[in-house]
Structures are given as C-alpha cells and as structure tokens.
Design a protein around this motif. Structure first.
Motif, PDB file in Angstrom:
ATOM      1  N   GLU A   1       0.820  -1.204   0.000  1.00 54.14           N
ATOM      2  CA  GLU A   1       0.000   0.000   0.000  1.00 54.14           C
ATOM      3  C   GLU A   1       0.858   1.261   0.000  1.00 54.14           C
ATOM      4  O   GLU A   1       0.583   2.216  -0.742  1.00 54.14           O
ATOM      5  CB  GLU A   1      -0.928  -0.009   1.220  1.00 54.14           C
ATOM      6  N   VAL A   2       1.924   1.275   0.808  1.00 57.22           N
ATOM      7  CA  VAL A   2       2.795   2.447   0.834  1.00 57.22           C
ATOM      8  C   VAL A   2       3.508   2.616  -0.505  1.00 57.22           C
ATOM      9  O   VAL A   2       3.600   3.733  -1.035  1.00 57.22           O
ATOM     10  CB  VAL A   2       3.822   2.341   1.987  1.00 57.22           C
ATOM     11  N   CYS A   3       3.983   1.523  -1.081  1.00 59.06           N
ATOM     12  CA  CYS A   3       4.629   1.600  -2.406  1.00 59.06           C
ATOM     13  C   CYS A   3       3.653   2.098  -3.467  1.00 59.06           C
ATOM     14  O   CYS A   3       4.038   2.868  -4.370  1.00 59.06           O
ATOM     15  CB  CYS A   3       5.200   0.241  -2.797  1.00 59.06           C
ATOM     16  N   ARG A   4       2.396   1.679  -3.362  1.00 53.67           N
ATOM     17  CA  ARG A   4       1.381   2.150  -4.324  1.00 53.67           C
ATOM     18  C   ARG A   4       1.217   3.670  -4.229  1.00 53.67           C
ATOM     19  O   ARG A   4       1.156   4.368  -5.247  1.00 53.67           O
ATOM     20  CB  ARG A   4       0.050   1.459  -4.044  1.00 53.67           C
ATOM     21  N   ILE A   5       1.182   4.194  -2.992  1.00 54.96           N
ATOM     22  CA  ILE A   5       1.056   5.644  -2.800  1.00 54.96           C
ATOM     23  C   ILE A   5       2.269   6.369  -3.373  1.00 54.96           C
ATOM     24  O   ILE A   5       2.149   7.413  -4.027  1.00 54.96           O
ATOM     25  CB  ILE A   5       0.878   5.967  -1.300  1.00 54.96           C
ATOM     26  N   LEU A   6       3.454   5.824  -3.150  1.00 53.21           N
ATOM     27  CA  LEU A   6       4.665   6.428  -3.695  1.00 53.21           C
ATOM     28  C   LEU A   6       4.614   6.464  -5.221  1.00 53.21           C
ATOM     29  O   LEU A   6       5.016   7.461  -5.851  1.00 53.21           O
ATOM     30  CB  LEU A   6       5.900   5.657  -3.227  1.00 53.21           C
ATOM     31  N   MET A   7       4.112   5.395  -5.822  1.00 50.11           N
ATOM     32  CA  MET A   7       3.977   5.355  -7.289  1.00 50.11           C
ATOM     33  C   MET A   7       2.985   6.403  -7.764  1.00 50.11           C
ATOM     34  O   MET A   7       3.237   7.128  -8.742  1.00 50.11           O
ATOM     35  CB  MET A   7       3.531   3.963  -7.726  1.00 50.11           C
ATOM     36  N   GLU A   8       1.844   6.507  -7.074  1.00 46.82           N
ATOM     37  CA  GLU A   8       0.824   7.481  -7.466  1.00 46.82           C
ATOM     38  C   GLU A   8       1.346   8.907  -7.368  1.00 46.82           C
ATOM     39  O   GLU A   8       0.975   9.780  -8.160  1.00 46.82           O
ATOM     40  CB  GLU A   8      -0.415   7.323  -6.585  1.00 46.82           C
ATOM     41  N   ARG A   9       2.206   9.146  -6.382  1.00 47.33           N
ATOM     42  CA  ARG A   9       2.770  10.485  -6.199  1.00 47.33           C
ATOM     43  C   ARG A   9       3.998  10.717  -7.070  1.00 47.33           C
ATOM     44  O   ARG A   9       4.622  11.775  -7.015  1.00 47.33           O
ATOM     45  CB  ARG A   9       3.134  10.705  -4.722  1.00 47.33           C
ATOM     46  N   GLU A  10       4.353   9.719  -7.855  1.00 45.62           N
ATOM     47  CA  GLU A  10       5.483   9.803  -8.782  1.00 45.62           C
ATOM     48  C   GLU A  10       6.785  10.151  -8.046  1.00 45.62           C
ATOM     49  O   GLU A  10       7.587  10.974  -8.502  1.00 45.62           O
ATOM     50  CB  GLU A  10       5.201  10.808  -9.890  1.00 45.62           C
ATOM     51  N   VAL A  11       6.982   9.502  -6.905  1.00 51.33           N
ATOM     52  CA  VAL A  11       8.211   9.712  -6.136  1.00 51.33           C
ATOM     53  C   VAL A  11       9.373   9.093  -6.897  1.00 51.33           C
ATOM     54  O   VAL A  11       9.330   7.924  -7.278  1.00 51.33           O
ATOM     55  CB  VAL A  11       8.081   9.092  -4.728  1.00 51.33           C
ATOM     56  N   GLU A  12      10.404   9.871  -7.117  1.00 46.31           N
ATOM     57  CA  GLU A  12      11.531   9.436  -7.924  1.00 46.31           C
ATOM     58  C   GLU A  12      12.573   8.697  -7.073  1.00 46.31           C
ATOM     59  O   GLU A  12      12.678   8.897  -5.862  1.00 46.31           O
ATOM     60  CB  GLU A  12      12.196  10.649  -8.587  1.00 46.31           C
ATOM     61  N   ARG A  13      13.319   7.874  -7.754  1.00 47.95           N
ATOM     62  CA  ARG A  13      14.454   7.218  -7.102  1.00 47.95           C
ATOM     63  C   ARG A  13      15.423   8.284  -6.583  1.00 47.95           C
ATOM     64  O   ARG A  13      15.613   9.336  -7.209  1.00 47.95           O
ATOM     65  CB  ARG A  13      15.174   6.313  -8.111  1.00 47.95           C
ATOM     66  N   ASN A  14      16.022   8.019  -5.433  1.00 47.55           N
ATOM     67  CA  ASN A  14      16.952   8.928  -4.760  1.00 47.55           C
ATOM     68  C   ASN A  14      16.264  10.116  -4.094  1.00 47.55           C
ATOM     69  O   ASN A  14      16.946  11.030  -3.613  1.00 47.55           O
ATOM     70  CB  ASN A  14      18.057   9.421  -5.701  1.00 47.55           C
ATOM     71  N   SER A  15      14.928  10.128  -4.068  1.00 46.02           N
ATOM     72  CA  SER A  15      14.230  11.101  -3.230  1.00 46.02           C
ATOM     73  C   SER A  15      14.412  10.704  -1.771  1.00 46.02           C
ATOM     74  O   SER A  15      14.769   9.566  -1.451  1.00 46.02           O
ATOM     75  CB  SER A  15      12.733  11.113  -3.567  1.00 46.02           C
ATOM     76  N   TYR A  16      14.146  11.644  -0.861  1.00 41.06           N
ATOM     77  CA  TYR A  16      14.240  11.338   0.562  1.00 41.06           C
ATOM     78  C   TYR A  16      12.968  10.667   1.052  1.00 41.06           C
ATOM     79  O   TYR A  16      11.853  11.064   0.706  1.00 41.06           O
ATOM     80  CB  TYR A  16      14.469  12.616   1.378  1.00 41.06           C
TER      81      TYR A  16
ATOM     82  N   SER B   1      14.896   0.722   0.775  1.00 44.76           N
ATOM     83  CA  SER B   1      15.922  -0.090   0.111  1.00 44.76           C
ATOM     84  C   SER B   1      15.397  -0.822  -1.118  1.00 44.76           C
ATOM     85  O   SER B   1      16.189  -1.308  -1.927  1.00 44.76           O
ATOM     86  CB  SER B   1      16.512  -1.100   1.099  1.00 44.76           C
ATOM     87  N   THR B   2      14.074  -0.899  -1.288  1.00 43.46           N
ATOM     88  CA  THR B   2      13.512  -1.694  -2.386  1.00 43.46           C
ATOM     89  C   THR B   2      12.728  -0.880  -3.415  1.00 43.46           C
ATOM     90  O   THR B   2      12.711  -1.230  -4.589  1.00 43.46           O
ATOM     91  CB  THR B   2      12.591  -2.794  -1.830  1.00 43.46           C
ATOM     92  N   TYR B   3      12.081   0.190  -2.998  1.00 44.03           N
ATOM     93  CA  TYR B   3      11.281   0.982  -3.936  1.00 44.03           C
ATOM     94  C   TYR B   3      12.198   1.613  -4.990  1.00 44.03           C
ATOM     95  O   TYR B   3      13.108   2.379  -4.662  1.00 44.03           O
ATOM     96  CB  TYR B   3      10.499   2.068  -3.190  1.00 44.03           C
ATOM     97  N   LYS B   4      11.978   1.250  -6.252  1.00 40.22           N
ATOM     98  CA  LYS B   4      12.810   1.721  -7.368  1.00 40.22           C
ATOM     99  C   LYS B   4      14.304   1.519  -7.093  1.00 40.22           C
ATOM    100  O   LYS B   4      15.145   2.283  -7.549  1.00 40.22           O
ATOM    101  CB  LYS B   4      12.503   3.183  -7.687  1.00 40.22           C
ATOM    102  N   ARG B   5      14.595   0.474  -6.303  1.00 37.91           N
ATOM    103  CA  ARG B   5      15.965   0.085  -5.941  1.00 37.91           C
ATOM    104  C   ARG B   5      16.701   1.147  -5.126  1.00 37.91           C
ATOM    105  O   ARG B   5      17.912   1.159  -5.091  1.00 37.91           O
ATOM    106  CB  ARG B   5      16.789  -0.291  -7.179  1.00 37.91           C
ATOM    107  N   GLY B   6      15.956   2.040  -4.474  1.00 38.14           N
ATOM    108  CA  GLY B   6      16.680   2.880  -3.530  1.00 38.14           C
ATOM    109  C   GLY B   6      16.189   4.295  -3.364  1.00 38.14           C
ATOM    110  O   GLY B   6      16.285   5.092  -4.300  1.00 38.14           O
ATOM    111  N   LEU B   7      15.648   4.609  -2.174  1.00 36.30           N
ATOM    112  CA  LEU B   7      15.374   5.976  -1.760  1.00 36.30           C
ATOM    113  C   LEU B   7      16.386   6.358  -0.689  1.00 36.30           C
ATOM    114  O   LEU B   7      16.965   5.505  -0.022  1.00 36.30           O
ATOM    115  CB  LEU B   7      13.958   6.087  -1.181  1.00 36.30           C
ATOM    116  N   ARG B   8      16.603   7.637  -0.512  1.00 32.38           N
ATOM    117  CA  ARG B   8      17.513   8.133   0.522  1.00 32.38           C
ATOM    118  C   ARG B   8      16.744   8.190   1.840  1.00 32.38           C
ATOM    119  O   ARG B   8      15.662   8.782   1.908  1.00 32.38           O
ATOM    120  CB  ARG B   8      18.062   9.500   0.136  1.00 32.38           C
TER     121      ARG B   8
END
Length: 351
Positions: free
Chosen positions: A74-89, A107-114
């Motif tokens: 569910e959290v990953c789905r929200i991140l996708m909907e908000r178009e959160v980019e890799r390396n965002s905080y 560590s897993t969403y788009k292979r890595g957020l900060r």
C-alpha cells in the motif's frame, strides 16, 4: 557505520526535529521528500507533524501489525501514485516497527530511496535506527523478509521521550544490556542516578550518544551480519525473543529483554562463567527506575524453548550465545543444543 560516523549522522536534542526536517528546516533540500509517520505520534504531537507538508505524509499504524506485506504494498502504491523518484528522501517518524517498514521500503522501492530517521522512542534512538537492519513479517515469522539500509541522518529528538516514562523504561533495557555486556560505566551511571535526574539533565543525551556509539561500533565490524560479530548485541535476546513470540507480542520488547538478561545471567552463573552477582545489581536498577519484572509461566518457557530451537544462530547442532563473565564483559559460548536446553531448564526453575 562506526561510532565516529554515527556521531556525524546523529543529531540529538530537545525539539531537534524542527531544525532538520520539514518546510522550515535549516538544511532543507530542494525536495523535502516523503514522510512515513506513526499514527500514534501524529495524535500525541500534532504540532510537530504540522511542520511537514500535508501532501508529503503517509500515516501508518504502529506495532508489528504495520509490517504486513499488504501494508508494504500500500505504501509503495502511494509512492507510485505520487510519482516519487528514485533517490528522493524518505523520512520516517516513529518507533522501531515504523523504522523496519520504512527502511525496507527505502531499500527496495525503485531500488533505492535516501533514508532519514526520526526515531521517537529511546529504544529506537539507541538501537533499531542504527545498524541498517529492516524487514517485514511474512507467514507468521518476524522480519522474514528484509535488507540492510542505513539512514543518512538520524534525529534523536528527546522531546518525544518526555511525556511518558515508560518509553524511557523500554529503552533502558538496551542501555542496561550494553552496560552489562560491554561498558560497565553505563551501569554505574544508572546506579548513581534515577528517572528524574536522567530526564532533567544532560545524562539522557550522554546515554543516547554512548549507546548509539556502542551499537554502531559493533555493527561496523559486521555490517551484513555474516561474521558473528553482532552476536554480542544478543545478550538477553535469545530468551527475550522466545518470550515475545510466545506472548504474541503482548509482552513488550523492553520487558522481555530485561527478563532475558536476568535469565541468561542465571544460565551463565550455572555454567560457571559469571563471577559476580549481576542479578542483584539488575534488581537494584529495576527498583530505581520503576521497571517491573514480568511473570512468565512454565508453559511460556516451554514454548519459548521450542521457539529458540529455530534460532538463526544454531549451526551444526550448536547455538552461540553471549554469556556474562565480569562486569561489562561477556564471552561467546558455543553450546551443544542438549547443554543449552539443560541450562535453560535449570535457570527456569531458579527464576
């Protein structure tokens, strides 16, 4: 993350959250990122949460229930909907379970957020936010799926600790563990103070720094938990994890660790390794800080022993556990399972 490194990453103080994260942060990035926030913390400290941009927050329930795989999805789905980019905080604000979930997502969403951490319990400020371990529960097994991901910044805001002494008591379990197993000056500090003096002076800050350093220094020797160097951090935890599991987490981690330390001290005493009366010192600390000893039935101990028989530290019919020897010292003992069971049962009859 060595002790030196963690001090560079760790910000400690009253209401430090305001200056590190949020719209008015003095070190704000161009994009402040996304915040995973404990629902409990949001309800208790609404004025802090209002500092963050409303559209950037994801609220998550507390406790082990937050670490379900469907919650992760569910959290990953929200991140996708908000178009959160890799390396965002991705910044989490909550205790250990929120940190476990957030670290795994980072560590897993788009292979890595900060990742940034604002741990809101003493336990998470000195323990779970350091060392990189994260995970979600699966098929009834705690942290069955997980990775390693260290935060780039840890903010230990002591304001979160002031409204409820029980939050400090829970974290005291890990502080006491470090004191008996690695640095006895911690025990001396605790014996020379009480809850009020710890809360109202610089002692709490000093304890956070010292214990964060200890945890980071150990983890730096074995960053991916492959060499057995982190085993010393398990003092009291072999028994504690069994108690937690059999109680279905109705017994808190801190309470289970306090009981586990005393239980494993008794095992060390029976085995002939402990050369001082550590249990009497434990009783003094518990009385001084209002820590209650939990009641554990014979049935719970039997169930805990069965749980321990699946411990990841078991190799070739032997289990490796840290045993108390002298004040501030433990030695690793590799015990045959039959010997461990015998010590466990004898200690249970004497507790």
């Amino acid at each position: 993350m060595s002790g030196e490194t963690v001090r560079k990453k760790l910000t400690i103080g009253y209401d430090e959250t305001e200056y590190v994260c949020g719209k008015n942060a003095i070190e704000a990035e161009n994009d402040e990122g996304t915040f995973i926030v404990s629902e409990t913390i949001s309800n208790i400290y609404p004025e802090k949460i209002k500092r963050f941009s409303e559209g950037k927050i994801i609220f998550v329930e507390d406790g082990e229930n937050s670490k379900r795989i469907d919650n992760y999805e569910e959290v990953c789905r929200i991140l996708m909907e908000r178009e959160v980019e890799r390396n965002s905080y991705l910044t989490y604000i909550g205790g250990g379970t929120i940190g476990d979930l957030s670290g795994f997502i980072a560590s897993t969403y788009k292979r890595g957020l900060r990742l940034k951490a604002i741990p809101t319990t003493l336990l998470s400020q000195i323990d779970s936010s350091i060392g990189g371990k994260n995970g979600i529960n699966f098929s009834g097994v705690k942290n069955a799926i997980g990775t390693f991901r260290n935060p780039e910044r840890i903010v230990a805001d002591t304001d979160f600790l002031m409204k409820n002494d029980q939050i400090i008591r829970e974290g005291m379990a890990e502080i006491i563990k470090h004191g008996f197993s690695m640095d006895y000056t911690i025990i001396e500090t605790l014996l020379n103070n009480d809850m009020e003096s710890v809360k109202n002076g610089d002692i709490l800050r000093d304890l956070i720094v010292k214990n964060a350093d200890i945890k980071a220094s150990v983890c730096n020797q074995d960053p991916y938990e492959l060499l057995g160097r982190r085993y010393v951090l398990n003092f009291g935890h072999t028994v504690a994890h069994g108690i937690e599991a059999i109680s279905r987490n109705s017994i808190t981690h801190g309470a289970a660790v306090i009981y586990g330390i005393m239980y494993e001290m008794k095992m060390s005493e029976i085995y002939g390794m402990m050369k001082y009366d550590g249990i009497s010192i434990m009783n003094k600390l518990m009385k001084r800080y209002g820590i209650n000893k939990i009641e554990v039935s014979d049935e719970m101990l039997d169930g805990s022993l069965s749980y321990i028989m699946n411990d990841k530290k078991i190799r070739n019919g032997k289990i490796t556990i840290p045993m108390a020897t002298k004040p501030g010292m433990t030695n690793m003992a590799e015990l045959k399972i039959e010997v461990f069971k015998e010590l466990f049962l004898k200690a249970g009859r004497m507790m």
